[in-house]
Design an enzyme around this catalytic site. Structure first.
Site, PDB file in Angstrom:
ATOM      1  N   SER A   4       0.539  -1.589  -0.219  1.00  0.00           N
ATOM      2  CA  SER A   4      -0.258   0.324  -0.214  1.00  0.00           C
ATOM      3  C   SER A   4       1.292   1.281   0.007  1.00  0.00           C
ATOM      4  O   SER A   4       2.266   0.883   0.236  1.00  0.00           O
ATOM      5  CB  SER A   4      -1.107  -0.241   1.072  1.00  0.00           C
ATOM      6  N   GLU A   6       0.929   5.956   0.170  1.00  0.00           N
ATOM      7  CA  GLU A   6       0.546   7.118   1.922  1.00  0.00           C
ATOM      8  C   GLU A   6       0.914   8.362   0.648  1.00  0.00           C
ATOM      9  O   GLU A   6       1.813   8.470   0.160  1.00  0.00           O
ATOM     10  CB  GLU A   6       1.387   6.943   2.807  1.00  0.00           C
ATOM     11  N   THR A  37      -3.183  11.138   3.963  1.00  0.00           N
ATOM     12  CA  THR A  37      -2.758  11.671   5.371  1.00  0.00           C
ATOM     13  C   THR A  37      -3.977  13.626   5.008  1.00  0.00           C
ATOM     14  O   THR A  37      -4.638  13.934   4.300  1.00  0.00           O
ATOM     15  CB  THR A  37      -1.451  12.600   5.385  1.00  0.00           C
ATOM     16  N   ARG A  95      -4.686  10.094  16.097  1.00  0.00           N
ATOM     17  CA  ARG A  95      -4.683  10.985  17.327  1.00  0.00           C
ATOM     18  C   ARG A  95      -4.685  12.155  16.340  1.00  0.00           C
ATOM     19  O   ARG A  95      -5.380  12.981  16.722  1.00  0.00           O
ATOM     20  CB  ARG A  95      -4.344  10.418  18.352  1.00  0.00           C
ATOM     21  N   ASP A  97      -1.508  15.219  15.516  1.00  0.00           N
ATOM     22  CA  ASP A  97      -0.721  16.331  16.204  1.00  0.00           C
ATOM     23  C   ASP A  97      -1.851  17.525  16.772  1.00  0.00           C
ATOM     24  O   ASP A  97      -2.320  18.271  15.686  1.00  0.00           O
ATOM     25  CB  ASP A  97       0.283  16.905  15.938  1.00  0.00           C
ATOM     26  N   LYS A 153      -6.575   0.081  21.468  1.00  0.00           N
ATOM     27  CA  LYS A 153      -7.173   0.261  19.777  1.00  0.00           C
ATOM     28  C   LYS A 153      -7.540  -0.608  19.289  1.00  0.00           C
ATOM     29  O   LYS A 153      -8.323  -0.454  19.051  1.00  0.00           O
ATOM     30  CB  LYS A 153      -6.219   1.460  18.874  1.00  0.00           C
ATOM     31  N   GLN A 199      16.059  15.886   4.655  1.00  0.00           N
ATOM     32  CA  GLN A 199      14.794  16.358   5.437  1.00  0.00           C
ATOM     33  C   GLN A 199      14.102  14.959   6.081  1.00  0.00           C
ATOM     34  O   GLN A 199      13.530  14.601   7.040  1.00  0.00           O
ATOM     35  CB  GLN A 199      13.979  15.793   3.979  1.00  0.00           C
ATOM     36  N   PHE A 203      12.581  14.290   9.787  1.00  0.00           N
ATOM     37  CA  PHE A 203      10.920  13.816  10.516  1.00  0.00           C
ATOM     38  C   PHE A 203      11.288  13.181  11.484  1.00  0.00           C
ATOM     39  O   PHE A 203      10.539  12.890  11.979  1.00  0.00           O
ATOM     40  CB  PHE A 203      10.971  13.377   8.742  1.00  0.00           C
ATOM     41  N   HIS A 253       3.790  -0.923   3.952  1.00  0.00           N
ATOM     42  CA  HIS A 253       3.413   0.506   3.648  1.00  0.00           C
ATOM     43  C   HIS A 253       4.520   1.183   3.334  1.00  0.00           C
ATOM     44  O   HIS A 253       4.785   1.767   4.058  1.00  0.00           O
ATOM     45  CB  HIS A 253       2.723   0.801   4.998  1.00  0.00           C
TER      46      HIS A 253
END
Length: 272
Positions: A4, A6, A37, A95, A97, A153, A199, A203, A253
């Site tokens: 998958s 993103e 996202t 959740r 940020d 969860k 970068q 992150f 993913h």
């Protein structure tokens, strides 16, 4: 093996057109779904919906990310109905940020509460993905507390989990063993291609994903030599993916950063 990808919502019309081409190229690998996202506090939720619908119209399953931080019950209920009306069947429930300057976290504080809310409102309509942290969530009190939160969860109704990206295979495998001892749920490793060291370092420092010292040293040694960074990154990440596949992971993913080249190059090096 299931894969998958993103995406994040494009900010410009030009970016949106580019993303459609990226989707076309990645869709040729027959992924299970594309996730999309949102910004902190759900700030790009409209863009998320637009991107999801574009992916759907192009023939792929899309899974919007849904954040409870900064959202009220009524806002989330409306969003769930919107996604349901468009035939969306998969969500990534997080959740999220709290953006700088935002004082209220919204109706819910934790992803487990969001998962419970989705189940109460929509029953089994949605397949719910949640996040997992093999190297522990940066805000968790301890690894034990983090594992308990994750298990909660799952018990609230999550179907599957996608991990934060990592470069330490042993950390994932150890975490997987701990999870499997508590709950039976697919645990999908999140994979981050390495194409830009500064970068990646930014992150990783923000999300608590460790870059092993030997990888940092090698990346730093390349300076501004982007070709060397990409080739080394490809070698490291593809090797890690092959180890994970050999360990029988439930899928992979990829955090594509809205680009196809690095992800496709990694996939080409994964042995069947």
């Amino acid at each position: 093996m299931n894969i998958s990808f993103e995406f994040f919502p494009a900010k410009t019309a030009e970016g949106a057109e580019k993303l459609k081409e990226v989707h076309r190229r990645l869709a040729e690998r027959s992924p299970e779904f594309f996730s999309v996202t949102f910004g902190a506090g759900g700030s790009t939720q409209a863009g998320t919906l637009t991107t999801v619908l574009d992916i759907q119209r192009a023939g792929s399953e899309a899974a919007p990310h849904l954040s409870c931080i900064g959202s009220t019950e009524s806002e989330l209920r409306e969003l769930l109905l919107e996604y349901k009306s468009h035939g969306i069947r998969r969500l990534v429930a997080l959740r999220g940020d709290l953006p700088s300057g935002m004082l209220s976290s919204g109706s819910f504080r934790y992803a487990s509460e969001l998962v419970s809310f989705i189940r109460r409102e929509t029953g089994d309509h949605f397949f719910i993905e949640v996040a997992a942290y093999p190297e522990t969530h940066p805000q968790a009190k301890s690894p034990t507390d983090d594992l308990k939160a994750f298990v909660n969860k799952v018990k609230c109704g999550a179907n599957s989990a996608i991990t934060q990206y990592f470069f330490n295979t042993d950390a994932f495998l150890y975490f997987r063993d701990k999870v499997k001892a508590e709950v039976d749920i697919p645990l999908i490793p999140g994979i981050m291609p390495i194409t830009n060291y500064s970068q990646l370092a930014r992150f990783s420092d923000a999300c608590g994903a460790e870059i092993p010292r030997w990888i940092r040293n090698r990346l730093q040694s390349f300076g501004d030599d982007r070709d060397s960074i990409r080739e080394f990154g490809l070698e490291v990440v593809a090797s890690m993916c092959n180890k994970l596949v050999n360990e029988g992971v439930d899928g992979l993913h990829f955090y594509t950063m809205n680009s196809a080249d690095a992800t496709l190059a990694i996939l080409d090096r994964i042995k069947p």
